[in-house]
Design a protein around this motif. Structure first.
Motif, PDB file in Angstrom:
ATOM      1  N   TYR A 155      -1.272 -10.133   7.622  1.00  0.00           N
ATOM      2  CA  TYR A 155      -0.143  -9.549   6.923  1.00  0.00           C
ATOM      3  C   TYR A 155      -0.472  -8.101   6.564  1.00  0.00           C
ATOM      4  O   TYR A 155      -1.559  -7.803   6.067  1.00  0.00           O
ATOM      5  N   ALA A 156       0.480  -7.219   6.819  1.00  0.00           N
ATOM      6  CA  ALA A 156       0.307  -5.825   6.405  1.00  0.00           C
ATOM      7  C   ALA A 156       0.393  -5.731   4.879  1.00  0.00           C
ATOM      8  O   ALA A 156       1.171  -6.454   4.245  1.00  0.00           O
ATOM      9  N   THR A 157      -0.420  -4.859   4.291  1.00  0.00           N
ATOM     10  CA  THR A 157      -0.454  -4.725   2.837  1.00  0.00           C
ATOM     11  C   THR A 157      -0.298  -3.266   2.428  1.00  0.00           C
ATOM     12  O   THR A 157      -0.640  -2.351   3.177  1.00  0.00           O
ATOM     13  N   GLU A 158       0.217  -3.080   1.224  1.00  0.00           N
ATOM     14  CA  GLU A 158       0.368  -1.744   0.646  1.00  0.00           C
ATOM     15  C   GLU A 158       0.030  -1.832  -0.839  1.00  0.00           C
ATOM     16  O   GLU A 158       0.527  -2.721  -1.542  1.00  0.00           O
ATOM     17  N   SER A 159      -0.823  -0.936  -1.305  1.00  0.00           N
ATOM     18  CA  SER A 159      -1.188  -0.899  -2.711  1.00  0.00           C
ATOM     19  C   SER A 159      -0.258   0.051  -3.443  1.00  0.00           C
ATOM     20  O   SER A 159      -0.184   1.241  -3.112  1.00  0.00           O
ATOM     21  N   VAL A 160       0.463  -0.455  -4.443  1.00  0.00           N
ATOM     22  CA  VAL A 160       1.413   0.349  -5.206  1.00  0.00           C
ATOM     23  C   VAL A 160       1.285  -0.014  -6.684  1.00  0.00           C
ATOM     24  O   VAL A 160       0.641  -1.001  -7.055  1.00  0.00           O
TER      25      VAL A 160
ATOM     26  N   GLU B 251      -0.542  -5.590  -4.863  1.00  0.00           N
ATOM     27  CA  GLU B 251      -0.649  -5.561  -3.407  1.00  0.00           C
ATOM     28  C   GLU B 251       0.632  -6.143  -2.832  1.00  0.00           C
ATOM     29  O   GLU B 251       0.915  -7.328  -2.986  1.00  0.00           O
ATOM     30  N   LEU B 252       1.432  -5.284  -2.201  1.00  0.00           N
ATOM     31  CA  LEU B 252       2.619  -5.758  -1.489  1.00  0.00           C
ATOM     32  C   LEU B 252       2.166  -6.354  -0.167  1.00  0.00           C
ATOM     33  O   LEU B 252       1.509  -5.690   0.636  1.00  0.00           O
ATOM     34  N   ARG B 253       2.505  -7.600   0.064  1.00  0.00           N
ATOM     35  CA  ARG B 253       2.076  -8.290   1.280  1.00  0.00           C
ATOM     36  C   ARG B 253       3.300  -8.605   2.129  1.00  0.00           C
ATOM     37  O   ARG B 253       4.181  -9.375   1.705  1.00  0.00           O
ATOM     38  N   ALA B 254       3.359  -8.012   3.308  1.00  0.00           N
ATOM     39  CA  ALA B 254       4.489  -8.239   4.208  1.00  0.00           C
ATOM     40  C   ALA B 254       4.429  -9.654   4.761  1.00  0.00           C
ATOM     41  O   ALA B 254       3.535  -9.983   5.551  1.00  0.00           O
TER      42      ALA B 254
ATOM     43  N   PRO C  70      16.471  -7.158   1.521  1.00  0.00           N
ATOM     44  CA  PRO C  70      15.265  -6.427   1.948  1.00  0.00           C
ATOM     45  C   PRO C  70      14.415  -5.918   0.789  1.00  0.00           C
ATOM     46  O   PRO C  70      13.252  -5.582   0.986  1.00  0.00           O
ATOM     47  N   ASP C  71      14.990  -5.866  -0.421  1.00  0.00           N
ATOM     48  CA  ASP C  71      14.211  -5.409  -1.575  1.00  0.00           C
ATOM     49  C   ASP C  71      13.752  -6.560  -2.468  1.00  0.00           C
ATOM     50  O   ASP C  71      13.154  -6.342  -3.518  1.00  0.00           O
ATOM     51  N   GLY C  72      14.033  -7.800  -2.050  1.00  0.00           N
ATOM     52  CA  GLY C  72      13.652  -8.957  -2.860  1.00  0.00           C
ATOM     53  C   GLY C  72      12.185  -9.314  -2.673  1.00  0.00           C
ATOM     54  O   GLY C  72      11.669  -9.307  -1.542  1.00  0.00           O
ATOM     55  N   VAL C  73      11.491  -9.635  -3.772  1.00  0.00           N
ATOM     56  CA  VAL C  73      10.069  -9.972  -3.714  1.00  0.00           C
ATOM     57  C   VAL C  73       9.803 -11.206  -4.579  1.00  0.00           C
ATOM     58  O   VAL C  73      10.592 -11.547  -5.469  1.00  0.00           O
TER      59      VAL C  73
ATOM     60  N   LEU D 144      -0.506  -9.963  -6.852  1.00  0.00           N
ATOM     61  CA  LEU D 144      -0.032 -10.316  -5.509  1.00  0.00           C
ATOM     62  C   LEU D 144       1.488 -10.408  -5.512  1.00  0.00           C
ATOM     63  O   LEU D 144       2.081 -11.109  -6.333  1.00  0.00           O
ATOM     64  N   VAL D 145       2.103  -9.678  -4.572  1.00  0.00           N
ATOM     65  CA  VAL D 145       3.555  -9.669  -4.432  1.00  0.00           C
ATOM     66  C   VAL D 145       3.883  -9.933  -2.968  1.00  0.00           C
ATOM     67  O   VAL D 145       3.471  -9.170  -2.082  1.00  0.00           O
ATOM     68  N   TRP D 146       4.608 -11.025  -2.708  1.00  0.00           N
ATOM     69  CA  TRP D 146       5.066 -11.304  -1.346  1.00  0.00           C
ATOM     70  C   TRP D 146       6.387 -10.570  -1.137  1.00  0.00           C
ATOM     71  O   TRP D 146       7.329 -10.694  -1.947  1.00  0.00           O
ATOM     72  N   ALA D 147       6.463  -9.829  -0.042  1.00  0.00           N
ATOM     73  CA  ALA D 147       7.631  -8.981   0.194  1.00  0.00           C
ATOM     74  C   ALA D 147       8.039  -9.051   1.661  1.00  0.00           C
ATOM     75  O   ALA D 147       7.215  -9.354   2.538  1.00  0.00           O
ATOM     76  N   PRO D 148       9.296  -8.753   1.964  1.00  0.00           N
ATOM     77  CA  PRO D 148       9.704  -8.654   3.371  1.00  0.00           C
ATOM     78  C   PRO D 148       8.974  -7.495   4.051  1.00  0.00           C
ATOM     79  O   PRO D 148       8.583  -6.526   3.396  1.00  0.00           O
ATOM     80  N   PRO D 149       8.764  -7.548   5.356  1.00  0.00           N
ATOM     81  CA  PRO D 149       8.066  -6.458   6.046  1.00  0.00           C
ATOM     82  C   PRO D 149       8.732  -5.101   5.832  1.00  0.00           C
ATOM     83  O   PRO D 149       8.040  -4.073   5.782  1.00  0.00           O
ATOM     84  N   SER D 150      10.046  -5.082   5.657  1.00  0.00           N
ATOM     85  CA  SER D 150      10.731  -3.804   5.473  1.00  0.00           C
ATOM     86  C   SER D 150      10.388  -3.151   4.136  1.00  0.00           C
ATOM     87  O   SER D 150      10.543  -1.940   3.975  1.00  0.00           O
ATOM     88  N   ALA D 151       9.921  -3.943   3.160  1.00  0.00           N
ATOM     89  CA  ALA D 151       9.586  -3.380   1.849  1.00  0.00           C
ATOM     90  C   ALA D 151       8.206  -2.754   1.829  1.00  0.00           C
ATOM     91  O   ALA D 151       7.872  -2.002   0.905  1.00  0.00           O
ATOM     92  N   VAL D 152       7.374  -3.061   2.824  1.00  0.00           N
ATOM     93  CA  VAL D 152       6.027  -2.487   2.914  1.00  0.00           C
ATOM     94  C   VAL D 152       6.133  -1.249   3.797  1.00  0.00           C
ATOM     95  O   VAL D 152       5.992  -1.321   5.023  1.00  0.00           O
ATOM     96  N   ARG D 153       6.360  -0.092   3.173  1.00  0.00           N
ATOM     97  CA  ARG D 153       6.681   1.116   3.922  1.00  0.00           C
ATOM     98  C   ARG D 153       5.448   1.906   4.358  1.00  0.00           C
ATOM     99  O   ARG D 153       5.501   2.633   5.346  1.00  0.00           O
ATOM    100  N   ASP D 154       4.354   1.799   3.617  1.00  0.00           N
ATOM    101  CA  ASP D 154       3.170   2.592   3.943  1.00  0.00           C
ATOM    102  C   ASP D 154       1.940   1.686   3.955  1.00  0.00           C
ATOM    103  O   ASP D 154       1.111   1.734   3.040  1.00  0.00           O
ATOM    104  N   PRO D 155       1.805   0.848   4.993  1.00  0.00           N
ATOM    105  CA  PRO D 155       0.688  -0.113   5.008  1.00  0.00           C
ATOM    106  C   PRO D 155      -0.662   0.604   4.993  1.00  0.00           C
ATOM    107  O   PRO D 155      -0.876   1.571   5.738  1.00  0.00           O
TER     108      PRO D 155
END
Length: 765
Positions: free
Chosen positions: A85-90, A102-105, A128-131, A179-190
């Motif tokens: 899963y792609a991840t982004e730290s925000v 950690e946003l997890r696509a 697409p913005d739901g987590v 830990l936040v599970w998110a749609p792939p579209s919400a992870v903009r900068d993996p």
């Protein structure tokens, strides 16, 4: 049977107080053991249940950059794979609270590491913005389905559609991102990817990690977390509370058994003639044993049943963690067995020591042996006779003082047994006071236990290092600012990751709390926590090699620091040392020491306002915060131990008074007044209590230090955290024990001193 019941009833009327104390002490012991059982179940079962139901991964690998993770599924021992899963730290914010996450696509709900929904619903492709938030993170943010999370410094926003339980490491402010599970579209900068491995044999975890790192390459692995680490973190302070309750409960049970044994043995010595009469009129030895055995087992059974009923009925209503633990424990499959086994075990133990003492009553001959209970009346030892003279060793001492102290230590085996039985509960009280003082020290002097900083600050990319430090130093409540970085490093063998931390500079070093060695003030020098030393099997003075990405780092461990974070798996050096290998390294966090009296929460709020959304400020978590329920537990245990000590003290007083009846005529004949005779008994009891208190103090202090430091060592914090109670507290403890013994013995000693001569003659006949 009627005669047996009449004897038991008569004995109960004579020793009502002792019977009440035995019942209360047994109830306290059984309650503490039941609470310990509940805490152990509460510590282990919830995480295990979540891990099993979610088919949790045994290993989670965070990778940086491109890595061929598809090859991991073909490794020996790997049953299935989650991700990658792609991840982004925000950083997200909700209702004024910020958290690093950690946003997890997650394109679909996984089958391995499957989140267990507790509210709301799973991700919807139409939102697409739901987590979905991990539960602990949701509680920290005060967020629930329908709330909106903002990303400070950006225009982005996320909507919470659900919350879920997970068996992965939980959110810890400033340490472990949520830990936040998110749609792939919400992870903009993996910034990387994460993959989970579920193993066929959990015992092969270290080997599986080593193979996975070899396949991916050490430079591609940023962090490794295992199921053992997640389980240990989930158990946390609950397991420690259970261990403390269990240890003191077992110790109190042992002390209570000895106290009951001593009470029966003393009562048998004082009722030899009565027991002989019972045998003379037809009582068998077995009936005599049963009288004492059934009587004290009934006391223990009453206390055990009362404790079980109260724990079952009211335990879940106790506020805080203890109530939660009992509530969870009552729903576990083995709850009924534990609820029965613990009281039954306590009653059986007390019955065993009771039977051992009662067996001696069965051996009493039908005809009393003259002089079996003491020295012949009227004969005084030589020391006592000289004490009645005008001077002794050049000092004019009151006869009562000399006779009382001599009486306390005349019969060495019996005196040693009495002192030992009384010293055991007092020793446990000393250990409890040391534990209380250690917890209090964590609160009052955290800098001496590895927590010199009160706040951790992280700045986003909108602020430079210079601007951030100027902003932090400008705040009035801040005393010192230590820039630093913290990265995950692979240990030798590539079986786990540790925290490599660089804080402070050579000119302004970070004030680590050292328990061994010296500070790291030279090139390539570092200090390490106990957990890291145990993990790598190294000692102070050794060199260790670790890998950060594809960059090796070799450090010389010159000291052991008290490290409460990350289970002690931390190696710390200065920021300048890390910059020697990578000059481009910039601080990513700042540790703040505050001025005396400054409130961390007020300073944190002021910095967050001054940073205009560019600063993420967290208070440093103090391990003692999770141990707050332990204070109430320790206070309750001290009360139970005091009851046990009181039982033994009353037994000693009763034995001293009965044995003194033989000397009463002789003491009165030589001119001692009833007040002086009373003083002899009070002095004897006081000397016994003083000897027991001295023994408890001499043995309890080193024992408490060993127990507390052993717990610190096994938890990774390290030895050196044990604290000795203050002199004032020790003075209060010693004074209460000795003065209480003197006060309790005054009334029965006074009554015995005023007995009529006819009563005394009948007692010695």
């Amino acid at each position: 049977m009627r005669a047996t019941l009449r004897w038991a009833h008569s004995d109960l009327r004579t020793h009502r107080g002792e019977a009440l104390f035995i019942v209360l002490a047994t109830a306290g012991i059984v309650a503490s053991l039941l609470l310990a059982t509940a805490l152990f179940g509460y510590a282990t079962n919830p995480w295990q249940r979540i891990f099993t139901q979610s088919r949790g991964a045994h290993v989670w690998l965070h990778t940086v950059g491109p890595a061929d993770t598809a090859r991991l599924s073909a490794l020996d021992g790997v049953e299935s794979v989650a991700g990658p899963y792609a991840t982004e730290s925000v950083t997200v914010s909700s209702r004024g609270t910020r958290a690093t996450v950690e946003l997890r696509a997650t394109p679909s709900r996984p089958s391995v590491g499957r989140p267990l929904l507790t509210s709301g619903h799973w991700l919807d492709p139409r939102r697409p913005d739901g987590v979905v938030l991990e539960n602990r993170l949701a509680r920290a943010l005060l967020a629930e389905p329908g709330d909106t999370l903002t990303l400070p410094g950006t225009t982005r926003a996320l909507t919470v559609v659900g919350t879920a339980d997970s068996a992965e490491p939980r959110y810890r402010p400033g340490e472990q991102p949520g830990l936040v599970w998110a749609p792939p579209s919400a992870v903009r900068d993996p910034g990387g990817r994460v993959i989970g491995l579920r193993l066929k044999d959990p015992g092969d975890t270290d080997y599986a990690v080593q193979r996975a790192v070899t396949v991916l390459g050490a430079g591609a692995v940023g962090e490794v977390s295992t199921w053992q680490q997640a389980r240990a973190e989930a158990q946390g302070d609950n397991r420690l509370l259970g261990q403390v309750l269990g240890l003191f409960g077992l110790g109190a049970l042992l002390a209570a058994g000895f106290a009951v044994h001593g009470a029966i043995a003393t009562r048998i010595r004082g009722h030899l003639r009565d027991i002989s009469v019972l045998k003379a009129i037809g009582f068998t030895p077995g009936q005599v044993v049963r009288i004492f055995l059934l009587q004290h087992v009934a006391y223990a059974l009453l206390g055990a049943v009362a404790a079980a009923l109260l724990t079952q009925a009211l335990g879940a209503g106790v506020p805080g963690r203890l109530g939660d633990a009992v509530g969870v424990w009552q729903g576990l499959p083995g709850h009924t067995v534990s609820l029965l086994a613990v009281p039954v075990g306590a009653v059986l133990f007390i019955g065993a020591v009771t039977g051992l003492a009662a067996w001696r009553a069965g051996r009493v001959p039908p005809v009393p042996v003259p002089g079996g209970t003491g020295a012949p009346g009227g004969r005084l030892p030589g020391v006592a006779r000289r004490a009645l003279g005008p001077r002794l060793l050049g000092l004019r001492l009151p006869p009562a003082l000399v006779l009382g102290s001599h009486k306390a230590f005349t019969r060495r085996p019996r005196t040693l047994a009495t002192v030992g039985r009384l010293a055991l509960p007092l020793l446990l009280i000393v250990v409890a006071m040391s534990a209380w003082t250690t917890i209090d020290r964590f609160h009052t002097s955290p800098e001496r236990l590895g927590l010199p900083a009160a706040l951790t600050v992280r700045a986003d990319r909108g602020l430079s290092d210079t601007a951030t430090r100027a902003l932090l130093e400008h705040e009035n409540g801040v005393r010192a600012v230590y820039p630093g970085v913290e990265v995950a490093a692979l240990v030798p063998g590539q079986t786990a990751t540790i925290a490599l931390r660089g804080l402070g500079t050579h000119d302004d070093p970070y004030p680590y709390a050292l328990a061994e060695g010296r500070p790291a003030d030279g090139p390539d020098e570092a200090v390490a926590g106990q957990g890291l030393l145990d993990l790598l099997d190294v000692r102070v003075g050794d060199w260790v090699r670790m890998t950060v990405g594809d960059q090796p780092q070799i450090l010389h461990i010159v000291g052991r620091s008290i490290e409460p974070e990350n289970a002690g798996r931390v190696i710390s050096t200065s920021l300048d040392t890390l910059r020697e290998n990578d000059p481009r390294l910039a601080p990513t966090l700042y540790q703040l020491r505050l001025r005396p009296g400054a409130d961390p929460h007020q300073v944190a709020a002021a910095l967050a306002t001054a940073g205009h959304g560019h600063l993420d400020v967290h208070t440093v978590t103090n391990p003692a915060d999770g141990l707050s329920p332990l204070r109430a537990v320790i206070a309750g245990l001290i009360c139970v131990l005091a009851l046990i000590g009181l039982i033994e003290l009353l037994t000693a007083i009763g034995g001293t008074v009965r044995e003194g009846e033989r000397d009463l005529l002789a003491l009165k004949a030589i001119g001692l007044s009833p007040r002086q005779v009373t003083a002899i008994t009070v002095t004897s009891t006081t000397c016994t209590a003083a000897a027991a208190t001295a023994t408890a103090t001499a043995l309890g202090l080193p024992l408490s230090h060993w127990l507390i430091n052993t717990q610190g060592r096994t938890s990774g914090i390290g030895a050196g955290i044990a604290t000795t109670p203050s002199p004032a507290l020790f003075t209060l403890f010693i004074t209460a024990a000795i003065a209480g013994a003197a006060a309790l013995s005054t009334l029965p000693a006074t009554r015995a001193a005023h007995h009529r001569s006819a009563d005394t003659l009948s007692a010695v006949a």
